[in-house]
Design an enzyme around this catalytic site. Structure first.
Site, PDB file in Angstrom:
ATOM      1  N   ASP A 165      88.617  55.522  51.335  1.00 59.81           N
ATOM      2  CA  ASP A 165      89.078  55.371  49.957  1.00 59.81           C
ATOM      3  C   ASP A 165      89.377  53.899  49.707  1.00 59.81           C
ATOM      4  O   ASP A 165      89.172  53.065  50.603  1.00 59.81           O
ATOM      5  CB  ASP A 165      90.346  56.225  49.716  1.00 59.81           C
ATOM      6  CG  ASP A 165      91.549  55.723  50.517  1.00 59.81           C
ATOM      7  OD1 ASP A 165      91.396  54.753  51.310  1.00 59.81           O
ATOM      8  OD2 ASP A 165      92.645  56.277  50.352  1.00 59.81           O
ATOM      9  N   ASP A 190      92.595  51.468  48.378  1.00 61.82           N
ATOM     10  CA  ASP A 190      94.029  51.526  48.076  1.00 61.82           C
ATOM     11  C   ASP A 190      94.484  50.254  47.363  1.00 61.82           C
ATOM     12  O   ASP A 190      94.143  49.146  47.786  1.00 61.82           O
ATOM     13  CB  ASP A 190      94.826  51.654  49.390  1.00 61.82           C
ATOM     14  CG  ASP A 190      94.306  52.782  50.262  1.00 61.82           C
ATOM     15  OD1 ASP A 190      94.576  53.946  49.952  1.00 61.82           O
ATOM     16  OD2 ASP A 190      93.601  52.497  51.267  1.00 61.82           O
ATOM     17  N   ASP A 238      93.518  55.176  45.575  1.00 62.77           N
ATOM     18  CA  ASP A 238      94.970  55.399  45.508  1.00 62.77           C
ATOM     19  C   ASP A 238      95.629  54.194  44.850  1.00 62.77           C
ATOM     20  O   ASP A 238      95.336  53.046  45.212  1.00 62.77           O
ATOM     21  CB  ASP A 238      95.575  55.541  46.926  1.00 62.77           C
ATOM     22  CG  ASP A 238      95.198  56.865  47.582  1.00 62.77           C
ATOM     23  OD1 ASP A 238      94.722  57.772  46.867  1.00 62.77           O
ATOM     24  OD2 ASP A 238      95.394  56.982  48.808  1.00 62.77           O
TER      25      ASP A 238
HETATM   26  P1  UTP Z   1      94.601  55.222  54.252  1.00 62.64           P
HETATM   27  O1  UTP Z   1      94.760  56.649  54.591  1.00 62.64           O
HETATM   28  O2  UTP Z   1      93.828  54.900  53.043  1.00 62.64           O
HETATM   29  O3  UTP Z   1      94.051  54.492  55.529  1.00 62.64           O
HETATM   30  O4  UTP Z   1      96.075  54.664  54.095  1.00 62.64           O
HETATM   31  P2  UTP Z   1      93.170  53.192  55.698  1.00 62.64           P
HETATM   32  O5  UTP Z   1      93.801  52.411  56.775  1.00 62.64           O
HETATM   33  O6  UTP Z   1      92.967  52.513  54.373  1.00 62.64           O
HETATM   34  O7  UTP Z   1      91.820  53.740  56.231  1.00 62.64           O
HETATM   35  P3  UTP Z   1      90.563  54.334  55.430  1.00 62.64           P
HETATM   36  O8  UTP Z   1      89.494  53.354  55.615  1.00 62.64           O
HETATM   37  O9  UTP Z   1      90.942  54.500  53.997  1.00 62.64           O
HETATM   38  O10 UTP Z   1      90.261  55.615  56.089  1.00 62.64           O
HETATM   39  C1  UTP Z   1      96.344  53.279  53.994  1.00 62.64           C
HETATM   40  C2  UTP Z   1      97.612  52.966  54.669  1.00 62.64           C
HETATM   41  O11 UTP Z   1      98.678  53.423  53.887  1.00 62.64           O
HETATM   42  C3  UTP Z   1      99.686  53.957  54.666  1.00 62.64           C
HETATM   43  C4  UTP Z   1      99.025  54.454  55.914  1.00 62.64           C
HETATM   44  O12 UTP Z   1      99.847  54.241  57.006  1.00 62.64           O
HETATM   45  C5  UTP Z   1      97.752  53.667  56.016  1.00 62.64           C
HETATM   46  O13 UTP Z   1      97.861  52.723  57.025  1.00 62.64           O
HETATM   47  N1  UTP Z   1     100.360  55.031  53.894  1.00 62.64           N
HETATM   48  C6  UTP Z   1      99.676  56.089  53.441  1.00 62.64           C
HETATM   49  C7  UTP Z   1     101.686  54.898  53.640  1.00 62.64           C
HETATM   50  O14 UTP Z   1     102.314  53.943  54.067  1.00 62.64           O
HETATM   51  N2  UTP Z   1     102.342  55.874  52.948  1.00 62.64           N
HETATM   52  C8  UTP Z   1     101.694  56.952  52.474  1.00 62.64           C
HETATM   53  O15 UTP Z   1     102.333  57.795  51.835  1.00 62.64           O
HETATM   54  C9  UTP Z   1     100.328  57.065  52.732  1.00 62.64           C
HETATM   55 MG    MG Z   2      92.309  53.555  52.639  1.00 61.28          MG
END
Ligand code: UTP
Ligand code: MG
Length: 505
Positions: free
Chosen positions: A337, A339, A429
């Protein structure tokens, strides 16, 4: 059969081995200790061959141990034989000569152990036996910390062959709710990802933290055969495969996946055609856009989305602060995704910002799905000791429509022959903390998950501090520490600053 009868049978079966032991003449070939595998060979033929070898001055042991140098088997399938050998807990199976009966008969004919040739060896396809025999001197491991926040881990993973396996084993443990093993595999994978070169022998990892016996056994298997039998078993495991497939759908967690599996469902089609299954809104979107959102998002696609979000946010609030977070901030080429974090320079002005952004995305016709969560942020409940908890900022989980023409390098190109749609769905997100929490949120949402987990563990165990996505609390001084940047957080913890691209733990 009664007990006496059983004893008689055991004795009868044992007699030829005892006879073999009597045939032992003086051991002539001290560098060779044989073990004959009874499986397929049968006990009487094994006893006969044992006697024959001993009579010619070979040492033959009845029990498989670390003293054995040559294992001889007849008609055994290589994979089965090696898996059986691996299960014996030998110190180093890679030094064993695992040989077909032809080597034994050649040796008996010559009356001496003949030179081992490739044709004698029982090998699994594509063995990498040599790497565990010839390996470079041990990696300097003295300085590798048990905490990911004291290691620098770029996206360049020299040990993918091990870490992919560890991550699959961790996932399988997670499905079985085995928290300990799950965490152990994840930690091991994380340590291996931080190493500057590929591990080529077990000696090279001596002294590394977070690598337990179980992990080392898996690594030994990979070094010897180039693969893990355990993971191969998982690939044939119906439950694991079904849970993996179901949880790949947006909105489906392990609990729902298990429930569907228990009801006998095995494929996504079965889920969709089962009338008694009620999907929630998120899951319906997950299925609707499955083929798109199960595909990795590229960096170019993430950048294109960055432009769209930036334009949208700044159209609403020109002074809004926006940052790309998650894997793409860490320099990853692909993600599941994209973020983003956004806030306003003035406290309180961020309230309602996300809802405006969502409206604007809808007006542009690119909002395919939206799940909005309002803020539940309460300063009096901070900081939390539980890492897995979601944070309390307002946020939204979106699926956006991204036009191919907006992606650098894809303009004018057709993604997929036969796909004339010209757009794809992408998971996005957005998180909107108040500005005084921005640095904590940025650090938390940049990840990686393991990096964040270890940062919190380090704070708690080594510094008596509590850290989460909202605050840093010093338990000794009983106060919240003032922070405006990520660097401030590292400094309060007495840690060297780790750049986002070094946080791929
Ligand atoms: P992601 O699940 O998007 O992971 O969450 P990522 O590292 O970007 O990997 P991919 O490529 O999308 O699979 C991003 C970061 O946000 C944190 C998680 O720890 C993750 O490292 N996170 C997620 C939070 O701190 N709080 C949340 O509620 C959700
Ligand atoms: Mg991500």
């Amino acid at each position: 059969m009664n007990h006496a009868g059983m004893l008689a049978r055991v004795k009868k079966r044992k007699r030829p081995v005892e006879a073999g032991a009597q045939d032992q003449v003086e051991v002539k070939f001290k560098e060779v200790t044989l073990y004959l595998v009874e499986r397929k060979m049968g006990s009487s033929r094994r006893n006969f061959l044992t006697s024959l070898a001993r009579s010619k001055g070979f040492r033959v042991e009845d029990v498989l141990s670390d003293d054995i140098t040559h294992v001889v088997a007849e008609d055994n399938q290589a994979e089965v034989l090696w898996a059986w050998l691996m299960g014996h807990g030998l110190r180093d199976v890679s030094r064993l000569a695992v040989l077909d009966i032809s080597w034994f008969t050649d040796s008996m004919r010559e009356g001496r152990p003949v030179r081992v040739e490739t044709r004698h060896r029982i090998q699994v396809r594509e063995p990498v036996v040599s790497v565990s025999v010839y390996c470079s001197p041990p990696t300097a491991v003295a300085n590798v910390s048990q905490y990911a926040c004291q290691r620098r881990t770029t996206t360049e993973n020299h040990n993918k062959i091990f870490t992919d396996v560890m991550e699959e084993l961790a996932e399988s443990s997670e499905f079985n709710e085995s928290k300990g093993p799950c965490l152990a595999f994840r930690q091991a994978a994380s340590v291996l990802k931080s190493l500057p070169s590929a591990v080529q022998c077990l000696e090279a990892i001596q002294g590394l933290p977070c690598l337990g016996e179980h992990t080392k056994a898996v690594m030994e298997e990979i070094l010897t055969f180039g693969r893990s039998f355990k993971v191969e078993e998982l690939r044939c495991d119906e439950r694991y495969q079904a849970l993996k497939l179901f949880t790949s759908v947006f909105g489906v967690g392990p609990k729902t996946a298990e429930k569907w599996y228990r009801r006998g469902l095995r494929s996504l089609k079965e889920i969709l055609t089962e009338p008694s299954i009620q999907l929630n809104r998120m899951q319906r979107a997950g299925f609707l856009y499955y083929s798109d959102i199960s595909k990795a998002v590229s960096k170019a696609e993430a950048e294109a989305l960055g432009c769209i979000i930036e334009e949208t946010v700044h159209w609403i609030a020109p002074d809004a602060i926006l940052a790309l977070t998650g894997g793409f901030r860490r320099g990853k080429e692909y993600g599941h995704d994209v973020d983003f974090l956004l806030t306003m320079p003035e406290m309180g002005k961020e309230e309602g910002l996300l809802l405006h952004v969502i409206d604007r995305l809808r007006d542009q016709g690119i909002l395919l799905y939206c799940e909005y969560q309002g803020s539940t942020f309460d300063v009096s409940k901070l900081p939390s000791c539980r890492f897995e908890d979601m944070d309390h900022f307002q946020k939204c989980f979106l699926i956006l429509r991204l036009e191919q023409g907006q992606v650098e390098g894809e303009r004018g190109q057709q993604r997929d022959p036969g796909d004339s749609r010209g757009w794809r769905a992408v998971r996005v997100d957005l998180v909107a903390p108040p500005v005084d929490r921005y640095a904590f949120a940025l650090l938390g949402w940049t990840g990686s998950r393991q990096f964040g987990r270890d940062l919190r563990a380090f704070a708690q165990k080594e510094r008596q501090m509590l850290l989460d996505n909202h605050a840093l609390y010093d338990k000794t001084k009983q106060l919240f520490l003032p922070v405006t940047t990520e660097e401030d957080i590292f400094a309060h913890l007495g840690l060297e600053y780790v750049e986002p691209w070094q946080r791929n733990a």
